[in-house]
Design a protein around this motif. Structure first.
Motif, PDB file in Angstrom:
ATOM      1  N   ILE A   1       1.458  46.596 -14.966  1.00 47.37           N
ATOM      2  CA  ILE A   1       2.300  45.435 -15.036  1.00 47.37           C
ATOM      3  C   ILE A   1       2.129  45.041 -16.563  1.00 47.37           C
ATOM      4  O   ILE A   1       1.041  44.720 -16.899  1.00 47.37           O
ATOM      5  N   TYR A   2       3.321  44.947 -16.858  1.00 44.26           N
ATOM      6  CA  TYR A   2       3.457  44.679 -18.352  1.00 44.26           C
ATOM      7  C   TYR A   2       3.241  43.204 -18.705  1.00 44.26           C
ATOM      8  O   TYR A   2       3.664  42.529 -17.801  1.00 44.26           O
ATOM      9  N   SER A   3       2.353  42.866 -19.769  1.00 46.48           N
ATOM     10  CA  SER A   3       2.368  41.512 -19.980  1.00 46.48           C
ATOM     11  C   SER A   3       3.426  40.716 -20.236  1.00 46.48           C
ATOM     12  O   SER A   3       3.476  39.341 -19.847  1.00 46.48           O
ATOM     13  N   TYR A   4       4.377  41.205 -20.857  1.00 47.97           N
ATOM     14  CA  TYR A   4       5.425  40.660 -21.355  1.00 47.97           C
ATOM     15  C   TYR A   4       6.289  40.321 -20.150  1.00 47.97           C
ATOM     16  O   TYR A   4       6.810  39.007 -19.859  1.00 47.97           O
ATOM     17  N   GLY A   5       6.505  41.179 -19.263  1.00 50.76           N
ATOM     18  CA  GLY A   5       7.204  40.865 -18.092  1.00 50.76           C
ATOM     19  C   GLY A   5       6.524  39.955 -17.261  1.00 50.76           C
ATOM     20  O   GLY A   5       7.023  39.070 -16.687  1.00 50.76           O
ATOM     21  N   PHE A   6       5.166  40.172 -17.106  1.00 49.11           N
ATOM     22  CA  PHE A   6       4.555  39.242 -16.314  1.00 49.11           C
ATOM     23  C   PHE A   6       4.448  37.693 -16.649  1.00 49.11           C
ATOM     24  O   PHE A   6       4.640  36.838 -15.894  1.00 49.11           O
ATOM     25  N   MET A   7       4.413  37.578 -18.000  1.00 48.91           N
ATOM     26  CA  MET A   7       4.408  36.260 -18.499  1.00 48.91           C
ATOM     27  C   MET A   7       5.916  35.626 -18.365  1.00 48.91           C
ATOM     28  O   MET A   7       6.096  34.380 -18.145  1.00 48.91           O
ATOM     29  N   LEU A   8       6.955  36.484 -18.304  1.00 53.82           N
ATOM     30  CA  LEU A   8       8.394  36.111 -18.142  1.00 53.82           C
ATOM     31  C   LEU A   8       8.407  35.373 -16.597  1.00 53.82           C
ATOM     32  O   LEU A   8       9.159  34.320 -16.352  1.00 53.82           O
ATOM     33  N   MET A   9       7.717  36.085 -15.656  1.00 50.15           N
ATOM     34  CA  MET A   9       7.663  35.536 -14.330  1.00 50.15           C
ATOM     35  C   MET A   9       6.928  34.273 -14.138  1.00 50.15           C
ATOM     36  O   MET A   9       7.306  33.467 -13.446  1.00 50.15           O
ATOM     37  N   VAL A  10       5.861  34.265 -14.983  1.00 52.74           N
ATOM     38  CA  VAL A  10       4.936  33.016 -15.110  1.00 52.74           C
ATOM     39  C   VAL A  10       5.884  32.065 -15.432  1.00 52.74           C
ATOM     40  O   VAL A  10       5.859  30.697 -14.879  1.00 52.74           O
TER      41      VAL A  10
ATOM     42  N   LEU B   1       9.570  28.619 -22.405  1.00 55.50           N
ATOM     43  CA  LEU B   1       9.777  29.398 -23.860  1.00 55.50           C
ATOM     44  C   LEU B   1       8.040  29.390 -24.329  1.00 55.50           C
ATOM     45  O   LEU B   1       7.817  30.564 -24.813  1.00 55.50           O
ATOM     46  N   ALA B   2       7.174  28.151 -24.002  1.00 52.28           N
ATOM     47  CA  ALA B   2       5.789  28.111 -24.198  1.00 52.28           C
ATOM     48  C   ALA B   2       5.231  29.483 -23.788  1.00 52.28           C
ATOM     49  O   ALA B   2       4.465  30.418 -24.372  1.00 52.28           O
ATOM     50  N   PHE B   3       5.347  29.665 -22.243  1.00 50.41           N
ATOM     51  CA  PHE B   3       4.582  30.688 -21.621  1.00 50.41           C
ATOM     52  C   PHE B   3       5.231  32.147 -22.270  1.00 50.41           C
ATOM     53  O   PHE B   3       4.441  33.104 -22.217  1.00 50.41           O
ATOM     54  N   GLY B   4       6.531  32.158 -22.470  1.00 54.38           N
ATOM     55  CA  GLY B   4       7.172  33.495 -23.065  1.00 54.38           C
ATOM     56  C   GLY B   4       6.574  33.966 -24.121  1.00 54.38           C
ATOM     57  O   GLY B   4       6.335  35.019 -24.365  1.00 54.38           O
TER      58      GLY B   4
ATOM     59  N   LEU C   1       1.475  32.237 -31.241  1.00 50.12           N
ATOM     60  CA  LEU C   1       0.649  30.961 -30.513  1.00 50.12           C
ATOM     61  C   LEU C   1       1.131  29.855 -31.333  1.00 50.12           C
ATOM     62  O   LEU C   1       1.035  28.727 -30.646  1.00 50.12           O
ATOM     63  N   TYR C   2       1.564  30.116 -32.410  1.00 47.88           N
ATOM     64  CA  TYR C   2       2.180  28.579 -32.996  1.00 47.88           C
ATOM     65  C   TYR C   2       3.253  28.059 -32.145  1.00 47.88           C
ATOM     66  O   TYR C   2       3.298  26.957 -31.981  1.00 47.88           O
ATOM     67  N   ALA C   3       4.221  29.225 -31.987  1.00 47.52           N
ATOM     68  CA  ALA C   3       5.365  28.928 -31.127  1.00 47.52           C
ATOM     69  C   ALA C   3       4.977  28.203 -29.625  1.00 47.52           C
ATOM     70  O   ALA C   3       5.631  27.284 -29.086  1.00 47.52           O
ATOM     71  N   PHE C   4       3.715  28.690 -29.270  1.00 45.11           N
ATOM     72  CA  PHE C   4       3.385  28.116 -27.778  1.00 45.11           C
ATOM     73  C   PHE C   4       2.978  26.828 -27.789  1.00 45.11           C
ATOM     74  O   PHE C   4       3.384  25.994 -27.059  1.00 45.11           O
ATOM     75  N   PHE C   5       2.008  26.517 -28.847  1.00 46.86           N
ATOM     76  CA  PHE C   5       1.669  25.108 -29.061  1.00 46.86           C
ATOM     77  C   PHE C   5       2.868  23.882 -29.463  1.00 46.86           C
ATOM     78  O   PHE C   5       2.921  22.971 -28.953  1.00 46.86           O
TER      79      PHE C   5
END
Length: 289
Positions: free
Chosen positions: A19-28, A132-135, A199-203
């Motif tokens: 389970i790749y983290s990138y794809g998982f976070m896109l799902m989230v 976008l943040a979760f991505g 992380l800058y982009a996330f916040f």
């Protein structure tokens, strides 16, 4: 960095499903965004199920457009192995490409369902910022979209040298980039310290979500949430691009995302101001009805 979050073992076989983290976070990102958009749809008297259907169409259109834009931008990395284009789970999406593809899909969808275009867009725009943040968390875990080198920043991060299942070095993206540019040796275990741009982009996008969500009570007409997004997000993206260490510069000054950001900001700001001027002139007429 954690490219693979976990693996699911297959019963009776000596294999497992990564389970790749990138794809998982896109799902989230998709699930959270849809939940918020459905909540907003109820408040705006729009069928939440229509928003869910729209979200499914948008996620596929957005990923396809974002991937296409990325491949065009970095075609040199794919021209010798075109099958790598489909390895989205390894990262490599450009938001503006996904945005343009999603806009086309949205216009087709709302026309077919006979929904109010601007109201529907205003409903989903805050969720877009949240997605976008979760991505970007997925980007951080995957190691892509990394920042510029910073040797003195206390919170700078180093990404590790990674190997594939055959023991061959395959990353991380930061490590490979620094090695290809002669900044580190192949025997080194980590990249140079870089800005945690993801992380800058996330916040920043979390803050954008709250700004957009709070602005609903101040809007004068449908479409202003979209225009506010078009004014604030380009500023965020322009600043983030200035800290990115993996993008090509055009005219020796700007990345392609920064150029698009400038255009989007100017267009959105101009339309927003014209909207407000027109609305203020109509206030006496509306109050007399």
């Amino acid at each position: 960095m954690r490219r693979i979050l976990f693996e699911i073992p297959i019963p009776f076989f000596s294999q497992s499903i990564p389970i790749y983290s990138y794809g998982f976070m896109l799902m989230v990102a998709f699930l959270v965004s849809i939940a918020v958009a459905r909540w907003r749809a109820k408040k705006e008297d729009i069928d939440p199920n229509a928003i869910t259907d729209l979200g499914i169409y948008l996620i596929f259109a957005g990923i396809a457009g974002a991937r296409l834009f990325f491949v065009i931008q970095f075609y040199e990395d794919y021209k010798n192995n075109l099958l790598n284009i489909f390895k989205i789970y390894e990262g490599g999406l450009v938001y503006y490409g996904g945005l343009f593809a999603a806009i086309i899909m949205l216009l087709v969808f709302v026309r077919k369902r006979k929904l109010p275009v601007l109201k529907v867009i205003d409903i989903i725009v805050p969720s877009t910022a949240l997605g976008l943040a979760f991505g970007r968390i997925g980007c951080f875990l995957n190691g892509c979209c990394f920042g510029k080198i910073s040797l003195s920043l206390p919170w700078a991060v180093c990404f590790p040298r990674t190997v594939d299942s055959q023991g061959m070095v395959d990353g991380s993206p930061v490590f490979i980039y620094h090695y290809q540019h002669g900044l580190i040796l192949f025997s080194d275990l980590h990249s140079l310290p870089v800005h945690p741009a993801q992380l800058y982009a996330f916040f920043s996008n979390i803050a954008l979500f709250f700004i957009l969500n709070s602005f609903f009570k101040f809007r004068k007409r449908n479409g202003e949430i979209l225009l506010l997004f078009g004014m604030v997000y380009p500023i965020i993206r322009f600043c983030m691009e200035a800290l990115r260490g993996d993008n090509q510069l055009y005219f020796n000054s700007f990345t392609i995302a920064q150029i698009i950001s400038i255009i989007l900001f100017v267009v959105s700001t101009t339309i927003f101001v014209l909207f407000r001027i027109k609305t203020s002139k109509n206030i006496p007429h509306i109050s007399s009805l």
